[in-house]
Design an enzyme around this catalytic site. Structure first.
Site, PDB file in Angstrom:
ATOM      1  N   CYS A   1       0.824  -1.217   0.000  1.00 57.37           N
ATOM      2  CA  CYS A   1       0.000   0.000   0.000  1.00 57.37           C
ATOM      3  C   CYS A   1       0.860   1.270   0.000  1.00 57.37           C
ATOM      4  CB  CYS A   1      -1.009  -0.016   1.143  1.00 57.37           C
ATOM      5  SG  CYS A   1      -2.376   1.135   0.848  1.00 57.37           S
TER       6      CYS A   1
ATOM      7  N   GLU B   1      -2.014  -8.697   3.821  1.00 58.32           N
ATOM      8  CA  GLU B   1      -1.952  -9.174   5.217  1.00 58.32           C
ATOM      9  C   GLU B   1      -3.339  -9.402   5.805  1.00 58.32           C
ATOM     10  OE1 GLU B   1      -1.441  -6.116   4.270  1.00 58.32           O
ATOM     11  OE2 GLU B   1      -2.324  -4.725   5.724  1.00 58.32           O
TER      12      GLU B   1
ATOM     13  N   HIS C   1      -3.807  -4.810   0.337  1.00 57.83           N
ATOM     14  CA  HIS C   1      -3.348  -5.227   1.669  1.00 57.83           C
ATOM     15  C   HIS C   1      -3.444  -6.746   1.833  1.00 57.83           C
ATOM     16  CE1 HIS C   1      -2.640  -1.499   3.993  1.00 57.83           C
ATOM     17  NE2 HIS C   1      -3.491  -0.956   3.139  1.00 57.83           N
TER      18      HIS C   1
END
Ligand code: MN
Length: 268
Positions: free
Chosen positions: A126, A233, A231
């Protein structure tokens, strides 16, 4: 673990890699509004899932201390956060520019430049892909919605959850990213209002959204450098492809350590 075992020996024994993560700079309520260094646990958990250890790099200006910390780690992970100050890519502030953290910009640009020089693996997420691109001499859209015609809504916060799959991306066949994901079209979350406008030196675009917005870049050399605008994660529990990004990063860090040796090994 035996207390006589040094951290270096432990890493040599277990093969665990140490990942440096430059922190957010913010005033923390729990610390009476004092400036703090923070890493959201989603990033730390994703690294833990692939057996990599995080080292939080606080927001500091001292170059000697920063240089010491980057020497300790096997890889650099750049994470999300506020906007990069456009002064770093030679532009005046656009009205759509949002919050910035100048001290963090300086720290991350310095660390990224060093990591690129020594060919350390970099996973940039990001804001991270934006920092990576600016460190490589590229530029950003300061506010996609007001600068780029006919774009979809990439800034899904706070209307949707962080793991909401907002839009598909098309991945370049033959790219490192396609190899890792084992597919060329995946759905990703989207929590950004900026994006790359002009690619930096030594980077190549390897994924775009269907409106043309750049969603991933890689190094054009052998160095393991991957930047993603979404993102991953937040998606590791539901997507093998997203977990694979972190395990590929871990593998690259392990391979590099096999080549350059453990940090400080020349003194050991
Ligand atoms: Mn997006």
């Amino acid at each position: 673990m035996d207390s006589r075992f040094s951290g270096r020996e432990f890493r040599a024994e277990t093969g665990r890699v140490l990942i440096g993560i430059p922190a957010y700079a913010h005033a923390c309520d729990a610390l009476l509004g004092r400036d703090s260094a923070a890493i959201p646990n989603t990033y730390i958990n994703a690294l833990a899932q692939v057996g990599a250890s995080p080292l939080i790099i606080p927001v500091i200006a001292d170059q000697n201390l920063l240089s010491h910390l980057i020497d300790l780690v096997d890889g650099l992970m750049l994470i999300g956060g506020p906007d990069v100050d456009p002064v770093h890519y030679g532009e005046a502030a656009h009205p759509g520019l949002r919050q910035m953290t100048p001290s963090r910009d300086h720290m991350e640009l310095r660390l990224t430049t060093w990591a690129l020089q020594v060919k350390m693996p970099i996973l940039a997420i990001c804001r991270g892909i934006q920092v990576l691109n600016v460190a490589a001499g590229g530029r950003l859209w300061q506010d996609i919605a007001s600068q780029v015609p006919n774009v979809r809504k990439h800034d899904q916060h706070p209307d949707y959850r962080e793991d909401h799959l907002a839009h598909p991306i098309q991945i370049a066949p033959g790219s490192r990213l396609a190899d890792i994901c084992r597919q060329t079209r995946v759905n990703v979350n989207s929590l950004h209002h900026q994006a790359i406008s002009q690619i930096g030196q030594g980077l190549v675009v390897v994924a775009r959204a269907d409106d043309g917005i750049i969603e991933a870049v890689e190094s054009s050399s052998e160095q393991w450098v991957l930047g993603v605008q979404w993102h991953p994660e937040w998606l590791v529990d539901r997507s093998e492809a997203m977990l694979a990004l972190f395990s590929a990063f871990r593998d690259a860090c392990q391979s590099r350590r096999a080549v350059v040796g453990l940090p400080g090994a020349q003194h050991g």
